[in-house]
Design a protein around this motif. Structure first.
Motif, short mmCIF file in Angstrom:
data_model
loop_
_atom_site.label_atom_id
_atom_site.label_comp_id
_atom_site.label_asym_id
_atom_site.label_seq_id
_atom_site.Cartn_x
_atom_site.Cartn_y
_atom_site.Cartn_z
N GLY A 91 0.82 -1.20 0.00
CA GLY A 91 0.00 0.00 0.00
C GLY A 91 0.86 1.25 0.00
N LYS A 92 0.24 2.38 0.31
CA LYS A 92 0.96 3.64 0.34
C LYS A 92 2.08 3.59 1.39
CE LYS A 92 -1.61 7.16 1.11
NZ LYS A 92 -2.33 8.43 1.38
N GLY A 93 3.29 3.95 0.98
CA GLY A 93 4.42 3.96 1.90
C GLY A 93 5.02 2.61 2.18
N GLU A 94 4.59 1.57 1.43
CA GLU A 94 5.05 0.21 1.69
C GLU A 94 5.80 -0.36 0.49
OE1 GLU A 94 1.63 -1.53 4.70
OE2 GLU A 94 1.37 -1.81 2.53
N GLU A 119 2.79 3.47 -3.47
CA GLU A 119 2.80 4.92 -3.67
C GLU A 119 3.54 5.63 -2.54
OE1 GLU A 119 -1.21 6.23 -3.98
OE2 GLU A 119 -1.65 5.08 -5.80
N GLU A 120 4.13 6.77 -2.89
CA GLU A 120 4.77 7.67 -1.93
C GLU A 120 5.94 7.03 -1.19
OE1 GLU A 120 2.01 9.74 0.60
OE2 GLU A 120 0.59 10.07 -1.05
N VAL A 121 6.62 6.11 -1.85
CA VAL A 121 7.84 5.53 -1.28
C VAL A 121 9.04 6.20 -1.94
CG1 VAL A 121 9.28 3.47 -1.14
CG2 VAL A 121 6.82 3.30 -0.72
N SER A 122 9.93 6.72 -1.12
CA SER A 122 11.17 7.29 -1.63
C SER A 122 12.33 6.61 -0.93
CB SER A 122 11.22 8.81 -1.38
OG SER A 122 11.17 9.10 0.01
N GLY A 123 13.44 6.50 -1.63
CA GLY A 123 14.63 5.90 -1.04
C GLY A 123 14.80 4.43 -1.32
N THR A 150 7.93 -16.24 2.40
CA THR A 150 8.80 -15.98 1.25
C THR A 150 8.58 -14.59 0.67
OG1 THR A 150 7.20 -17.02 -0.24
CG2 THR A 150 8.96 -18.42 0.65
N GLU A 151 7.48 -13.94 1.05
CA GLU A 151 7.22 -12.55 0.67
C GLU A 151 6.55 -11.84 1.83
OE1 GLU A 151 6.46 -12.70 -4.14
OE2 GLU A 151 4.73 -12.85 -2.82
N VAL A 152 6.88 -10.57 2.01
CA VAL A 152 6.23 -9.75 3.03
C VAL A 152 6.05 -8.34 2.50
CG1 VAL A 152 7.21 -11.05 4.98
CG2 VAL A 152 8.39 -9.02 4.13
N VAL A 153 5.10 -7.65 3.09
CA VAL A 153 4.93 -6.22 2.84
C VAL A 153 5.36 -5.50 4.12
CG1 VAL A 153 3.19 -4.41 2.72
CG2 VAL A 153 3.19 -6.24 1.04
N ALA A 154 6.14 -4.43 3.95
CA ALA A 154 6.63 -3.67 5.10
C ALA A 154 6.61 -2.19 4.80
CB ALA A 154 8.04 -4.12 5.47
N SER A 155 6.40 -1.41 5.84
CA SER A 155 6.49 0.05 5.71
C SER A 155 7.93 0.43 5.40
CB SER A 155 6.03 0.70 7.01
OG SER A 155 6.17 2.11 6.93
N ALA A 156 8.12 1.31 4.43
CA ALA A 156 9.47 1.68 4.00
C ALA A 156 10.27 2.34 5.11
CB ALA A 156 9.38 2.61 2.79
N ASP A 157 9.59 3.01 6.05
CA ASP A 157 10.34 3.69 7.12
C ASP A 157 10.86 2.73 8.18
OD1 ASP A 157 8.03 3.06 8.54
OD2 ASP A 157 7.39 5.14 8.83
N ARG A 158 10.57 1.44 8.03
CA ARG A 158 11.10 0.42 8.93
C ARG A 158 12.33 -0.27 8.35
NH1 ARG A 158 7.16 -1.95 12.71
NH2 ARG A 158 5.34 -0.58 12.80
N LEU A 159 12.73 0.12 7.16
CA LEU A 159 13.78 -0.59 6.43
C LEU A 159 15.05 0.22 6.27
CD1 LEU A 159 11.53 -1.95 3.52
CD2 LEU A 159 12.12 -3.13 5.66
N ALA A 160 16.12 -0.47 5.96
CA ALA A 160 17.39 0.14 5.56
C ALA A 160 18.01 -0.73 4.48
CB ALA A 160 18.34 0.27 6.75
N ASP A 209 12.76 1.23 13.67
CA ASP A 209 13.26 2.57 13.38
C ASP A 209 14.26 2.48 12.23
OD1 ASP A 209 14.86 5.00 13.45
OD2 ASP A 209 14.01 5.40 15.42
N GLY A 210 13.81 2.87 11.04
CA GLY A 210 14.67 2.77 9.87
C GLY A 210 15.89 3.66 9.94
#
Length: 307
Positions: free
Chosen positions: A26-29, A76-80, A99-109, A257-258
């Motif tokens: 979804g948005k941000g993921e 949508e709205e994912v940057s970086g 084998t697949e997951v959805v995650a919020s981008a701000d939790r990743l590095a 905390d990304g």
């Protein structure tokens, strides 16, 4: 995609390895093709049902809080982050044994190049717990003395290194078989808790990081300096004990905390942090969880999503 599914709370019997539809970000993921999933104490605590009043889950659910892998789709709205990026992160309280997951981008590095994906899958939860315990809650300073209980496990081994990097003198408790390992990570003194009462040999310390709880935590007050801090993600420190010795007790739950994970990734990239992992197939998640439940692992257990 395939995922481990838990149909009821209790012991890790009857795990199901099931085929499920691929998740849609979804948005941000972002959607991640998982290479590896870390195994953590929170996984079996959730499974036991002890946390269902605080973390209600719809059954069946997929355990797992952390993964590493490749970005397969971006919402949508994912940057970086872009498709093809190698990433790792503390994704949520559940969902990682898949084998697949959805995650919020701000939790990743982005995954540090010095680590394989399987090594990286064991980093986020443990390293963030150690980082937040020492830097946020204990506010560790150069020259301090830090006592770490349960030092050979996932969080403990990260904490020994993070405390060393911060300029602290590290005293660790662990079984004899892990002493050389902990000295290599940066511990100056290692005490075998099964042979020696640590409070009889440890000089006063500024910080105690308690990863064991129970009697170990209670006995730790006697080695804490006035003004010192006892931090535990395991169990809340007793306020009366803290007041009696003029110290502070802090209990916390690790947050994803990304930004912090990016700083941790940079330390791995420089070679200042290392991790030891034991790899089991994702299809053997039941055995991995049982092993983690025994609390005698060194470093981290991780699940290989390709097996």
């Amino acid at each position: 995609m395939k995922a481990i599914r838990v149909a009821q709370y209790g012991q890790p019997e009857g795990f199901m390895f099931k085929e499920l539809p691929s998740p849609v970000p979804g948005k941000g993921e972002v959607r991640i093709e998982v290479a590896g999933s870390g195994v953590n104490p929170i996984d079996w605590k959730v499974l036991s049902g002890a946390m269902k009043a605080f973390i209600p889950l719809q059954l069946p659910y997929t355990p797992g809080v952390e993964v590493a892998g490749r970005v397969a789709a971006v919402g949508e709205e994912v940057s970086g982050f872009a498709v093809g990026d190698e990433v790792f992160g503390f994704i949520n309280i559940v969902g990682g044994y898949a084998t697949e997951v959805v995650a919020s981008a701000d939790r990743l590095a982005h995954r540090p190049s010095r680590l394989t994906a399987l090594q990286a899958s064991g980093v986020p939860a443990a390293a963030l717990t150690a980082w937040q315990a020492l830097h946020e809650h204990a506010q560790i300073k150069p020259g301090q003395r830090v006592l770490i209980h349960g030092a050979a496990g996932g969080v403990g081994s990260m904490a020994v290194q993070i405390a060393r990097i911060a300029g602290a003198t590290v005293i660790a408790t662990a079984s004899t078989r892990n002493h050389s390992y902990l000295r290599e990570l940066g511990a100056s003194v290692v005490v075998d808790y099964s042979q020696t009462l640590f409070e009889t040999v440890v000089e006063p310390v500024d910080v105690v990081l308690d990863l064991v709880g129970s009697d170990t935590q209670t006995r730790s007050w006697s080695v804490l300096k006035p003004g010192g801090v006892l931090v535990s993600p395991v169990s809340p420190p007793d306020a009366k004990h803290a007041e009696a010795v003029g110290a502070t007790g802090k209990h916390f739950a690790t947050r994803s905390d990304g930004t912090q994970l990016k700083a941790i990734a940079a330390l791995f990239e420089k070679g200042e942090l290392v991790i030891e992992v034991e790899v089991l197939p994702l299809s053997h998640a039941e055995g991995a969880l049982r092993k983690s439940w025994g609390r005698h692992t060194r470093g981290k257990l991780v699940l290989d999503a390709s097996l």
